[in-house]
Structures are given as C-alpha cells and as structure tokens.
Design a protein around this motif. Structure first.
Motif, PDB file in Angstrom:
ATOM      1  N   GLN A 237     -20.490  37.360  35.969  1.00 56.61           N
ATOM      2  CA  GLN A 237     -21.862  37.830  36.174  1.00 56.61           C
ATOM      3  C   GLN A 237     -21.980  39.323  35.888  1.00 56.61           C
ATOM      4  OE1 GLN A 237     -24.374  35.677  37.014  1.00 56.61           O
ATOM      5  NE2 GLN A 237     -25.843  37.328  36.742  1.00 56.61           N
ATOM      6  N   ILE A 238     -20.990  40.092  36.312  1.00 60.70           N
ATOM      7  CA  ILE A 238     -21.004  41.530  36.029  1.00 60.70           C
ATOM      8  C   ILE A 238     -20.901  41.778  34.526  1.00 60.70           C
ATOM      9  CG2 ILE A 238     -19.753  43.710  36.362  1.00 60.70           C
ATOM     10  CD1 ILE A 238     -18.867  42.565  39.121  1.00 60.70           C
ATOM     11  N   GLN A 239     -20.030  41.040  33.863  1.00 61.12           N
ATOM     12  CA  GLN A 239     -19.872  41.185  32.414  1.00 61.12           C
ATOM     13  C   GLN A 239     -21.184  40.930  31.676  1.00 61.12           C
ATOM     14  OE1 GLN A 239     -16.564  38.380  31.805  1.00 61.12           O
ATOM     15  NE2 GLN A 239     -15.463  40.051  30.811  1.00 61.12           N
ATOM     16  N   GLN A 240     -21.953  40.003  32.155  1.00 62.16           N
ATOM     17  CA  GLN A 240     -23.153  39.559  31.452  1.00 62.16           C
ATOM     18  C   GLN A 240     -24.406  40.352  31.797  1.00 62.16           C
ATOM     19  OE1 GLN A 240     -23.337  35.446  32.638  1.00 62.16           O
ATOM     20  NE2 GLN A 240     -21.311  34.981  31.782  1.00 62.16           N
ATOM     21  N   THR A 241     -24.339  41.231  32.796  1.00 67.11           N
ATOM     22  CA  THR A 241     -25.544  41.875  33.311  1.00 67.11           C
ATOM     23  C   THR A 241     -25.448  43.392  33.233  1.00 67.11           C
ATOM     24  OG1 THR A 241     -25.747  40.036  34.893  1.00 67.11           O
ATOM     25  CG2 THR A 241     -27.129  41.978  35.272  1.00 67.11           C
ATOM     26  N   LYS A 242     -26.259  44.003  32.391  1.00 65.91           N
ATOM     27  CA  LYS A 242     -26.306  45.458  32.326  1.00 65.91           C
ATOM     28  C   LYS A 242     -26.866  46.005  33.642  1.00 65.91           C
ATOM     29  CE  LYS A 242     -24.821  45.936  28.095  1.00 65.91           C
ATOM     30  NZ  LYS A 242     -23.471  46.537  27.852  1.00 65.91           N
ATOM     31  N   GLY A 243     -26.209  47.014  34.172  1.00 69.68           N
ATOM     32  CA  GLY A 243     -26.631  47.593  35.437  1.00 69.68           C
ATOM     33  C   GLY A 243     -26.061  46.892  36.652  1.00 69.68           C
ATOM     34  N   ALA A 244     -25.159  45.936  36.424  1.00 67.64           N
ATOM     35  CA  ALA A 244     -24.590  45.185  37.542  1.00 67.64           C
ATOM     36  C   ALA A 244     -23.409  45.919  38.157  1.00 67.64           C
ATOM     37  CB  ALA A 244     -24.150  43.800  37.083  1.00 67.64           C
ATOM     38  N   ILE A 245     -23.227  45.711  39.449  1.00 70.35           N
ATOM     39  CA  ILE A 245     -22.041  46.167  40.170  1.00 70.35           C
ATOM     40  C   ILE A 245     -21.752  45.141  41.246  1.00 70.35           C
ATOM     41  CG2 ILE A 245     -23.398  47.601  41.784  1.00 70.35           C
ATOM     42  CD1 ILE A 245     -20.977  49.561  41.786  1.00 70.35           C
ATOM     43  N   GLY A 246     -20.494  44.857  41.459  1.00 75.90           N
ATOM     44  CA  GLY A 246     -20.131  43.869  42.468  1.00 75.90           C
ATOM     45  C   GLY A 246     -18.691  44.034  42.870  1.00 75.90           C
ATOM     46  N   TYR A 247     -18.242  43.213  43.819  1.00 79.30           N
ATOM     47  CA  TYR A 247     -16.871  43.307  44.308  1.00 79.30           C
ATOM     48  C   TYR A 247     -16.060  42.119  43.804  1.00 79.30           C
ATOM     49  CZ  TYR A 247     -18.513  39.983  47.869  1.00 79.30           C
ATOM     50  OH  TYR A 247     -19.038  38.891  48.503  1.00 79.30           O
ATOM     51  N   THR A 248     -14.841  42.411  43.355  1.00 80.24           N
ATOM     52  CA  THR A 248     -13.943  41.376  42.870  1.00 80.24           C
ATOM     53  C   THR A 248     -12.516  41.857  43.038  1.00 80.24           C
ATOM     54  OG1 THR A 248     -13.512  39.853  41.018  1.00 80.24           O
ATOM     55  CG2 THR A 248     -13.874  42.170  40.458  1.00 80.24           C
ATOM     56  N   GLU A 249     -11.580  40.933  43.010  1.00 77.06           N
ATOM     57  CA  GLU A 249     -10.179  41.311  43.136  1.00 77.06           C
ATOM     58  C   GLU A 249      -9.734  42.068  41.876  1.00 77.06           C
ATOM     59  OE1 GLU A 249      -6.074  41.511  43.064  1.00 77.06           O
ATOM     60  OE2 GLU A 249      -7.087  40.151  41.681  1.00 77.06           O
ATOM     61  N   TYR A 250      -8.882  43.043  42.056  1.00 69.50           N
ATOM     62  CA  TYR A 250      -8.485  43.982  41.004  1.00 69.50           C
ATOM     63  C   TYR A 250      -8.034  43.312  39.710  1.00 69.50           C
ATOM     64  CZ  TYR A 250      -5.376  47.337  38.627  1.00 69.50           C
ATOM     65  OH  TYR A 250      -4.731  48.117  37.701  1.00 69.50           O
ATOM     66  N   SER A 251      -7.189  42.285  39.807  1.00 66.39           N
ATOM     67  CA  SER A 251      -6.632  41.698  38.583  1.00 66.39           C
ATOM     68  C   SER A 251      -7.711  41.077  37.704  1.00 66.39           C
ATOM     69  CB  SER A 251      -5.559  40.660  38.920  1.00 66.39           C
ATOM     70  OG  SER A 251      -6.121  39.546  39.594  1.00 66.39           O
ATOM     71  N   TYR A 252      -8.786  40.556  38.306  1.00 63.39           N
ATOM     72  CA  TYR A 252      -9.887  39.991  37.530  1.00 63.39           C
ATOM     73  C   TYR A 252     -10.605  41.087  36.749  1.00 63.39           C
ATOM     74  CZ  TYR A 252      -9.470  35.492  39.910  1.00 63.39           C
ATOM     75  OH  TYR A 252      -9.003  34.283  40.379  1.00 63.39           O
ATOM     76  N   ALA A 253     -10.902  42.187  37.419  1.00 60.42           N
ATOM     77  CA  ALA A 253     -11.572  43.296  36.744  1.00 60.42           C
ATOM     78  C   ALA A 253     -10.682  43.875  35.652  1.00 60.42           C
ATOM     79  CB  ALA A 253     -11.938  44.380  37.751  1.00 60.42           C
ATOM     80  N   LYS A 254      -9.404  43.994  35.933  1.00 57.09           N
ATOM     81  CA  LYS A 254      -8.459  44.570  34.970  1.00 57.09           C
ATOM     82  C   LYS A 254      -8.327  43.694  33.733  1.00 57.09           C
ATOM     83  CE  LYS A 254      -3.758  46.400  34.707  1.00 57.09           C
ATOM     84  NZ  LYS A 254      -3.364  45.627  33.517  1.00 57.09           N
ATOM     85  N   GLU A 255      -8.113  42.401  33.940  1.00 54.16           N
ATOM     86  CA  GLU A 255      -7.924  41.498  32.804  1.00 54.16           C
ATOM     87  C   GLU A 255      -9.168  41.423  31.936  1.00 54.16           C
ATOM     88  OE1 GLU A 255      -6.614  38.537  30.137  1.00 54.16           O
ATOM     89  OE2 GLU A 255      -5.630  40.087  31.335  1.00 54.16           O
ATOM     90  N   ASN A 256     -10.345  41.496  32.553  1.00 54.29           N
ATOM     91  CA  ASN A 256     -11.599  41.402  31.812  1.00 54.29           C
ATOM     92  C   ASN A 256     -12.142  42.763  31.367  1.00 54.29           C
ATOM     93  OD1 ASN A 256     -12.609  38.406  31.870  1.00 54.29           O
ATOM     94  ND2 ASN A 256     -11.705  38.790  33.878  1.00 54.29           N
ATOM     95  N   LYS A 257     -11.307  43.793  31.562  1.00 56.38           N
ATOM     96  CA  LYS A 257     -11.617  45.140  31.080  1.00 56.38           C
ATOM     97  C   LYS A 257     -12.946  45.672  31.627  1.00 56.38           C
ATOM     98  CE  LYS A 257      -8.878  44.758  26.843  1.00 56.38           C
ATOM     99  NZ  LYS A 257      -8.190  43.511  27.248  1.00 56.38           N
ATOM    100  N   LEU A 258     -13.228  45.346  32.879  1.00 54.78           N
ATOM    101  CA  LEU A 258     -14.410  45.878  33.540  1.00 54.78           C
ATOM    102  C   LEU A 258     -14.119  47.285  34.065  1.00 54.78           C
ATOM    103  CD1 LEU A 258     -15.686  42.846  35.667  1.00 54.78           C
ATOM    104  CD2 LEU A 258     -16.691  43.762  33.579  1.00 54.78           C
ATOM    105  N   ALA A 259     -15.111  48.155  34.000  1.00 59.40           N
ATOM    106  CA  ALA A 259     -14.983  49.472  34.609  1.00 59.40           C
ATOM    107  C   ALA A 259     -14.932  49.315  36.123  1.00 59.40           C
ATOM    108  CB  ALA A 259     -16.160  50.353  34.202  1.00 59.40           C
ATOM    109  N   MET A 260     -14.125  50.147  36.778  1.00 58.66           N
ATOM    110  CA  MET A 260     -13.974  50.094  38.231  1.00 58.66           C
ATOM    111  C   MET A 260     -14.247  51.477  38.821  1.00 58.66           C
ATOM    112  SD  MET A 260     -10.537  47.740  38.573  1.00 58.66           S
ATOM    113  CE  MET A 260      -9.825  48.011  36.934  1.00 58.66           C
ATOM    114  N   ALA A 261     -15.018  51.515  39.878  1.00 60.28           N
ATOM    115  CA  ALA A 261     -15.392  52.791  40.491  1.00 60.28           C
ATOM    116  C   ALA A 261     -14.278  53.343  41.371  1.00 60.28           C
ATOM    117  CB  ALA A 261     -16.657  52.617  41.328  1.00 60.28           C
ATOM    118  N   SER A 262     -14.175  54.667  41.406  1.00 58.31           N
ATOM    119  CA  SER A 262     -13.365  55.338  42.417  1.00 58.31           C
ATOM    120  C   SER A 262     -14.157  55.321  43.719  1.00 58.31           C
ATOM    121  CB  SER A 262     -13.066  56.778  41.998  1.00 58.31           C
ATOM    122  OG  SER A 262     -12.300  56.816  40.812  1.00 58.31           O
TER     123      SER A 262
END
Length: 371
Positions: A237-262
């Motif tokens: 859902q985050i990948q498909q939606t401009k302006g989206a932010i959400g919570y997910t486990e690190y490995s999912y965000a990493k593998e899908n090359k999603l930006a992650m906030a500090s």
C-alpha cells in the motif's frame, strides 16, 4: 536473565541477501526437498521421520515470515524429510489457530496474555512460548524528493492521530529543515488484521504520545488512516500511494527499497533504522521466565526505539510427538546455525545465554508418547 550484547556477539553483515521469493504473498509456503549441501550434516530431526516425511504446519506473525521461510528452506537442504509450511496470516490469526489446535505451532509478535493462555485445552499442557529472533518496526514512506525524513516524537504522534494532515505541516518542516516538503496529504497506512507488529508499534506510541487515546494491542481503533493486511499488505500500500507513510517490519521495507524515516527516541536522538541500533534497545533487558519481554520505549541514547522479540507457540503435550520432536530439532538448529540468516536479512539473532534458556524450555515438551 540479562539480554547481553557481548553474549550475542552482534555481527551484522554490510550487505543483506535478497529475501525469499513471494514476500508479498500471504499464502502458506512449504519448503521443497533439496539435496544436502556438501558442508553441512543432517541433524537428529531427519532420523525422527523414521524414513518418512514429517510435514509440519504453522501460522501467525508476518514480521518474521521472510526469516522463517529462509530457515525452512535452508533446514530442508540438510533434512529433506522435514518439511515445514507457514501461513503468514498475522499474530492474531496465528494465536487463534494455535489455541484451536489447527496447526503444529503458532507464531506471534505479541506475547500471549494470561486470558489467552487459559484458553488452551488442558490436555495440551501449558503453552510453551519461546523467542526466535529480535525484530524492529519502521516508519516507511513514499514521498518524492525526500530521502532523509526525520520524525520527532511530536511529529509521528501527529501523523498517527491525524492532527498532521499534509507533508508541509510546520512540525514536519521543523524536523526537516531544508527539505522540500510538498503540500501532499499524509496517508497513514496501518494494519487491518490482528497484528503483533501493531502491538509493538502501539505500545511504543502509547508511551511516546501523551494524547494517544486508542490504547495498545494487536488491534486498535485507529483515529485515521488506511488499513492493509499483513506487513506484506502495508508495504504494498505504501509503494502504491504517493504521500503514504506507515509502519512495517524492517526487512519488508528494506527488500522493497522503501524509504525509512529516522525516529526520535526517548533520549531525544534521531536514530536511523538499522539492526545495530535496534539491538541496543535490547541490551541489558531482563528476560522474564515466560520470555514475554517488552521494551516499548528504551532508555539507551543510541537505541532505535520500536523493537521486540518474536515468539513461536508450542504445545507442552503435542498431539503428534514425532512432529514436535522434529520441530524442536529445527528450533535448536535455528538458534545456532540459523543465526547467519537472521543477520543477513536484518533481524537480531538471540544471544547465546538466551538461546540456551530457549533450548531448555523446548526440552520440556513431551515427545515420547502421544497425549
């Protein structure tokens, strides 16, 4: 017991290998028979099959699913007679299936509560809940031109409670001086299913956000946002939606090359999500006898703040002792030889002292006769 960094010998790889294929799928996955590799030897689990295949089924948490699938795959190479399938359906469903005894093991990112333990049929004995690895939850986002987003506690509190509605909100601008933040609406993505990841996340939000009213647990009434099923669904859902932010486990965000906030931690430091920083949140933690450790808002100044263990759920008196014995041997392998895969995928391997305690707990399971 103290969760010790020294005992763990945290050794995080500079590069992570790809996760198993089908990370975005929620269907159960079964390892396939593969010849043993030349440099490994079969464990006692192989002989427990007495020449036949032992098929073991589990269900539950989506957060550790990439690691579990990798473990099942690698273990099957050295134990072709042991096949383990796992349905990545979320902690809520996993706990239910475990209590209903429709699986050989359950899995959850939220330790069992007393009322849940009481629901297990008496003939199965006491629930045996043991950790398999540490993991951490990130704020992943989809925002063009912003590659180093920082979220203070007041800012991420505003995102999850809906008081921050656009990306150019003054609070976000203050956290991210010099960044070109658009007037795009903020779309917060959360889990729609019963989720241990939600439990980890909301227990942190409850501590960090004074005005949070929704409580904490596997399910909450979200004041704002769009729901998606599983870490897989939130990531998509985050990948498909401009302006989206959400919570997910690190490995999912990493593998899908999603930006992650500090994220700002309790000490006020902005911490970039990384396994090394997440491990610091567990340093010195006292592990209770039932392994139900919670660190909702760690004190360590360099610690990433949204961290937890994840657990598998076993039966003290299993229906099928042969399956239980085989799975016990798999667990012991995962705590030793499987650590390298946890590191590669961005999880936090258990330290030696905790692994030893887990092995002792697993050995209480009765595998000599059907109960």
């Amino acid at each position: 017991m103290i969760f010790s960094l020294k005992a763990a010998r945290w050794a995080f790889s500079a590069s992570a290998i790809a996760l198993v294929t089908g990370l975005a799928a929620c269907a159960p996955q079964t390892t396939t028979n593969t010849p043993p590799s030349e440099n490994t030897s079969a464990s006692p689990a192989a002989s427990s099959a007495a020449g036949g295949t032992v098929s073991i089924s589990g269900a539950g948490a989506t957060a550790p699913n990439p690691l579990y699938q990798r473990w099942f795959q690698e273990y099957n190479k050295i134990n072709p007679n042991v096949q383990i399938s796992y349905d990545s359906v979320g902690s809520g469903a996993g706990v239910k299936r475990y209590l209903d005894q429709t699986v050989d093991f359950g899995a959850t990112d939220s330790a069992l509560k007393a009322d849940e333990k009481a629901k297990l049929a008496a003939d199965r004995g006491k629930p045996v809940q043991v950790p398999t690895t540490g993991l951490f939850v990130v704020f992943a986002y989809n925002l063009d031109g912003v590659t180093d987003l920082k979220l203070s506690r007041s800012t991420f509190c505003g995102i999850v409670d809906g008081s921050i509605k656009t990306w150019n909100d003054p609070k976000l601008a203050k956290d991210n001086a010099g960044a070109k933040l658009p007037a795009t609406p903020v779309t917060f993505v959360h889990r729609s299913d019963g989720s241990g990841t939600t439990s980890i996340f909301t227990h942190h939000i409850e501590k960090a956000c004074p005005n949070w009213k929704a409580g904490a647990g596997k399910t909450v009434e979200w004041p704002v946002g769009t729901g998606a099923k599983g870490n897989e669904g939130v990531t998509a859902q985050i990948q498909q939606t401009k302006g989206a932010i959400g919570y997910t486990e690190y490995s999912y965000a990493k593998e899908n090359k999603l930006a992650m906030a500090s994220v700002q931690n309790k000490s006020g430091a902005f911490i970039t999500p990384a396994p090394e920083a997440a491990a610091k949140a567990l340093e010195g933690a006292k592990i209770p006898d039932d392994f139900a450790l919670k660190v909702p808002d760690p004190e360590q100044k360099d610690a990433y703040p949204i961290v937890s263990l994840t657990w598998v759920l076993l039966y003290e008196n299993p229906k099928d002792p042969a399956k239980a014995k085989a799975f016990n041997e798999f667990l012991k392998w995962s705590l030793k030889d499987g650590k390298q895969y946890a590191t590669e995928l961005g999880y936090i391997p258990l330290p030696e002292d905790l692994s030893t305690k887990v092995t002792t707990a697993v050995d209480t399971i009765k595998v000599s006769a059907t109960k």
